[in-house]
Design a protein around this motif. Structure first.
Motif, PDB file in Angstrom:
ATOM      1  N   VAL A  78       5.204  53.703  38.389  1.00  9.82           N
ATOM      2  CA  VAL A  78       6.381  53.167  39.025  1.00  9.82           C
ATOM      3  C   VAL A  78       7.355  54.490  39.605  1.00  9.82           C
ATOM      4  CG1 VAL A  78       6.569  51.152  37.725  1.00  9.82           C
ATOM      5  CG2 VAL A  78       7.741  53.091  36.894  1.00  9.82           C
ATOM      6  N   MET A  79       8.127  54.247  40.551  1.00 14.43           N
ATOM      7  CA  MET A  79       8.782  55.172  41.362  1.00 14.43           C
ATOM      8  C   MET A  79       8.026  56.156  41.858  1.00 14.43           C
ATOM      9  SD  MET A  79      11.983  54.226  40.621  1.00 14.43           S
ATOM     10  CE  MET A  79      12.963  55.497  41.437  1.00 14.43           C
ATOM     11  N   PHE A  80       6.886  55.877  42.566  1.00 18.45           N
ATOM     12  CA  PHE A  80       5.929  56.531  43.191  1.00 18.45           C
ATOM     13  C   PHE A  80       6.553  57.091  44.452  1.00 18.45           C
ATOM     14  CE2 PHE A  80       2.778  56.249  46.812  1.00 18.45           C
ATOM     15  CZ  PHE A  80       2.096  57.551  46.713  1.00 18.45           C
ATOM     16  N   ARG A  81       6.350  58.679  44.589  1.00 17.24           N
ATOM     17  CA  ARG A  81       6.565  59.390  45.889  1.00 17.24           C
ATOM     18  C   ARG A  81       6.015  60.157  46.287  1.00 17.24           C
ATOM     19  NH1 ARG A  81       9.992  55.839  45.144  1.00 17.24           N
ATOM     20  NH2 ARG A  81      12.120  55.740  45.026  1.00 17.24           N
ATOM     21  N   PHE A  82       5.773  60.619  47.627  1.00 23.83           N
ATOM     22  CA  PHE A  82       5.059  61.833  48.175  1.00 23.83           C
ATOM     23  C   PHE A  82       6.351  62.969  48.160  1.00 23.83           C
ATOM     24  CE2 PHE A  82       1.875  58.740  49.859  1.00 23.83           C
ATOM     25  CZ  PHE A  82       0.669  59.344  49.399  1.00 23.83           C
ATOM     26  N   ASP A  83       5.622  64.240  48.078  1.00 24.91           N
ATOM     27  CA  ASP A  83       6.554  65.307  48.751  1.00 24.91           C
ATOM     28  C   ASP A  83       5.428  66.234  49.313  1.00 24.91           C
ATOM     29  OD1 ASP A  83       8.664  66.925  49.303  1.00 24.91           O
ATOM     30  OD2 ASP A  83       8.632  67.857  47.255  1.00 24.91           O
ATOM     31  N   SER A  84       5.850  66.927  50.517  1.00 26.92           N
ATOM     32  CA  SER A  84       5.036  67.977  50.959  1.00 26.92           C
ATOM     33  C   SER A  84       5.723  69.167  51.508  1.00 26.92           C
ATOM     34  CB  SER A  84       4.391  67.478  52.327  1.00 26.92           C
ATOM     35  OG  SER A  84       5.260  66.879  53.144  1.00 26.92           O
ATOM     36  N   GLY A  85       4.945  70.299  51.752  1.00 26.17           N
ATOM     37  CA  GLY A  85       5.629  71.338  52.213  1.00 26.17           C
ATOM     38  C   GLY A  85       4.290  72.280  52.606  1.00 26.17           C
ATOM     39  N   THR A  86       4.772  73.612  53.202  1.00 27.76           N
ATOM     40  CA  THR A  86       3.570  74.226  53.821  1.00 27.76           C
ATOM     41  C   THR A  86       3.842  75.615  53.181  1.00 27.76           C
ATOM     42  OG1 THR A  86       5.299  74.936  55.784  1.00 27.76           O
ATOM     43  CG2 THR A  86       3.637  73.165  56.090  1.00 27.76           C
ATOM     44  N   MET A  87       2.623  76.478  53.275  1.00 29.21           N
ATOM     45  CA  MET A  87       2.662  77.822  52.601  1.00 29.21           C
ATOM     46  C   MET A  87       1.734  78.547  53.748  1.00 29.21           C
ATOM     47  SD  MET A  87       2.119  77.236  48.551  1.00 29.21           S
ATOM     48  CE  MET A  87       0.776  76.132  48.729  1.00 29.21           C
ATOM     49  N   GLY A  88       2.376  79.332  54.676  1.00 27.28           N
ATOM     50  CA  GLY A  88       1.524  79.873  55.849  1.00 27.28           C
ATOM     51  C   GLY A  88       0.686  78.612  56.533  1.00 27.28           C
ATOM     52  N   ASN A  89      -0.405  78.819  56.781  1.00 25.99           N
ATOM     53  CA  ASN A  89      -1.032  77.768  57.568  1.00 25.99           C
ATOM     54  C   ASN A  89      -1.640  76.512  56.737  1.00 25.99           C
ATOM     55  OD1 ASN A  89      -3.072  79.060  56.411  1.00 25.99           O
ATOM     56  ND2 ASN A  89      -4.614  79.036  57.986  1.00 25.99           N
ATOM     57  N   MET A  90      -1.305  76.586  55.301  1.00 27.55           N
ATOM     58  CA  MET A  90      -1.686  75.314  54.575  1.00 27.55           C
ATOM     59  C   MET A  90      -0.759  74.325  54.313  1.00 27.55           C
ATOM     60  SD  MET A  90      -3.512  78.084  51.751  1.00 27.55           S
ATOM     61  CE  MET A  90      -2.193  78.938  51.618  1.00 27.55           C
ATOM     62  N   GLY A  91      -1.165  73.214  54.031  1.00 26.38           N
ATOM     63  CA  GLY A  91      -0.458  72.034  53.918  1.00 26.38           C
ATOM     64  C   GLY A  91      -0.299  71.718  52.298  1.00 26.38           C
ATOM     65  N   GLU A  92       0.668  71.284  51.679  1.00 29.93           N
ATOM     66  CA  GLU A  92       0.655  71.103  50.317  1.00 29.93           C
ATOM     67  C   GLU A  92       1.113  69.584  50.239  1.00 29.93           C
ATOM     68  OE1 GLU A  92       3.044  71.903  45.989  1.00 29.93           O
ATOM     69  OE2 GLU A  92       3.834  72.184  48.064  1.00 29.93           O
ATOM     70  N   VAL A  93       0.521  68.745  49.407  1.00 30.84           N
ATOM     71  CA  VAL A  93       0.897  67.281  49.205  1.00 30.84           C
ATOM     72  C   VAL A  93       1.133  66.962  47.765  1.00 30.84           C
ATOM     73  CG1 VAL A  93       0.519  64.794  49.696  1.00 30.84           C
ATOM     74  CG2 VAL A  93       0.334  66.569  51.470  1.00 30.84           C
ATOM     75  N   VAL A  94       1.984  66.428  47.200  1.00 26.36           N
ATOM     76  CA  VAL A  94       1.865  66.260  45.977  1.00 26.36           C
ATOM     77  C   VAL A  94       2.404  64.548  45.940  1.00 26.36           C
ATOM     78  CG1 VAL A  94       4.411  66.855  45.552  1.00 26.36           C
ATOM     79  CG2 VAL A  94       2.919  66.888  43.443  1.00 26.36           C
ATOM     80  N   ALA A  95       1.796  63.837  45.065  1.00 25.93           N
ATOM     81  CA  ALA A  95       2.175  62.360  44.789  1.00 25.93           C
ATOM     82  C   ALA A  95       2.648  62.389  43.301  1.00 25.93           C
ATOM     83  CB  ALA A  95       0.738  61.584  44.892  1.00 25.93           C
ATOM     84  N   TYR A  96       3.538  61.662  43.079  1.00 33.54           N
ATOM     85  CA  TYR A  96       4.231  61.879  41.518  1.00 33.54           C
ATOM     86  C   TYR A  96       4.931  60.413  41.443  1.00 33.54           C
ATOM     87  CZ  TYR A  96       8.555  62.838  43.776  1.00 33.54           C
ATOM     88  OH  TYR A  96       9.984  63.091  44.614  1.00 33.54           O
ATOM     89  N   GLY A  97       5.174  60.243  40.226  1.00 34.94           N
ATOM     90  CA  GLY A  97       5.797  58.981  39.602  1.00 34.94           C
ATOM     91  C   GLY A  97       5.584  59.045  38.064  1.00 34.94           C
ATOM     92  N   THR A  98       6.182  57.717  37.693  1.00 35.19           N
ATOM     93  CA  THR A  98       6.409  57.819  35.955  1.00 35.19           C
ATOM     94  C   THR A  98       5.165  56.772  35.767  1.00 35.19           C
ATOM     95  OG1 THR A  98       8.623  57.918  36.125  1.00 35.19           O
ATOM     96  CG2 THR A  98       7.615  56.931  34.173  1.00 35.19           C
ATOM     97  N   ALA A  99       4.232  57.484  35.022  1.00 32.66           N
ATOM     98  CA  ALA A  99       3.248  56.526  34.224  1.00 32.66           C
ATOM     99  C   ALA A  99       3.736  55.599  33.197  1.00 32.66           C
ATOM    100  CB  ALA A  99       2.017  57.557  33.645  1.00 32.66           C
ATOM    101  N   VAL A 100       3.061  54.391  33.304  1.00 33.65           N
ATOM    102  CA  VAL A 100       3.585  53.434  32.396  1.00 33.65           C
ATOM    103  C   VAL A 100       2.496  52.383  31.886  1.00 33.65           C
ATOM    104  CG1 VAL A 100       6.182  53.436  32.992  1.00 33.65           C
ATOM    105  CG2 VAL A 100       4.599  51.694  34.213  1.00 33.65           C
ATOM    106  N   VAL A 101       2.991  51.684  31.040  1.00 31.39           N
ATOM    107  CA  VAL A 101       1.752  50.486  30.216  1.00 31.39           C
ATOM    108  C   VAL A 101       2.774  49.257  30.718  1.00 31.39           C
ATOM    109  CG1 VAL A 101       0.686  49.706  28.563  1.00 31.39           C
ATOM    110  CG2 VAL A 101       0.761  52.168  28.803  1.00 31.39           C
TER     111      VAL A 101
END
Length: 105
Positions: A78-101
Motif C-alpha cells: 500500500v501507499m506505493f510511490r515512485f521517486d527518481s533522480g539523476t547522477m551524472g548521465n545515469m537515471g535512478e528510479v526507486v519504487a517504494y511502499g508499505t508491505a502488508v498482509v
C-alpha cells in the motif's frame, strides 16, 4: 501481489504491517543513445531514447519492489510511490511502499 497507491484496499483488511519495501535501479544510456538524445534536444520535443529507458527502469523497480515485499512475507503493498533522480548521465528510479498482509473482508 496487490500494489496500490492508496492507504487501504477496498474489500480487504490489513492484518499485519511488514514494513517498508523498495526496489531500486540505476540505468544509463549507451553512447549511441546519448548522441541521438543530444541531437533531438537541439530541435526540441520528446527524447524517446530517455522515455523508453525510464519506462523500463520503472517496470524493473516495480518488479524489484514486489520481490522485496514477497521476501518479507507480504501479499500486498500500500501507499506505493515512485521517486527518481539523476547522477551524472545515469537515471535512478526507486519504487517504494508499505508491505502488508491483507485478507478479504
Amino acid at each position: 501481489m496487490l500494489v496500490v497507491t492508496t492507504e487501504n484496499i477496498p474489500g480487504y483488511k490489513v492484518k499485519e504491517v511488514k514494513g517498508t519495501a523498495f526496489g531500486l535501479i540505476v540505468r544509463a544510456r549507451g553512447i549511441g543513445g546519448d548522441i541521438m538524445a543530444g541531437l533531438r534536444s537541439v530541435v526540441g520535443g520528446e527524447i524517446k531514447e530517455y522515455t523508453v529507458m525510464l519506462e523500463d527502469a520503472r517496470m524493473q523497480a516495480l518488479d524489484r519492489l514486489i520481490e522485496n515485499a514477497n521476501a518479507m512475507g507480504a501479499n500486498a503493498v500500500v501507499m506505493f510511490r515512485f521517486d527518481s533522480g539523476t547522477m551524472g548521465n545515469m537515471g535512478e528510479v526507486v519504487a517504494y511502499g508499505t508491505a502488508v498482509v491483507v485478507e478479504k473482508e
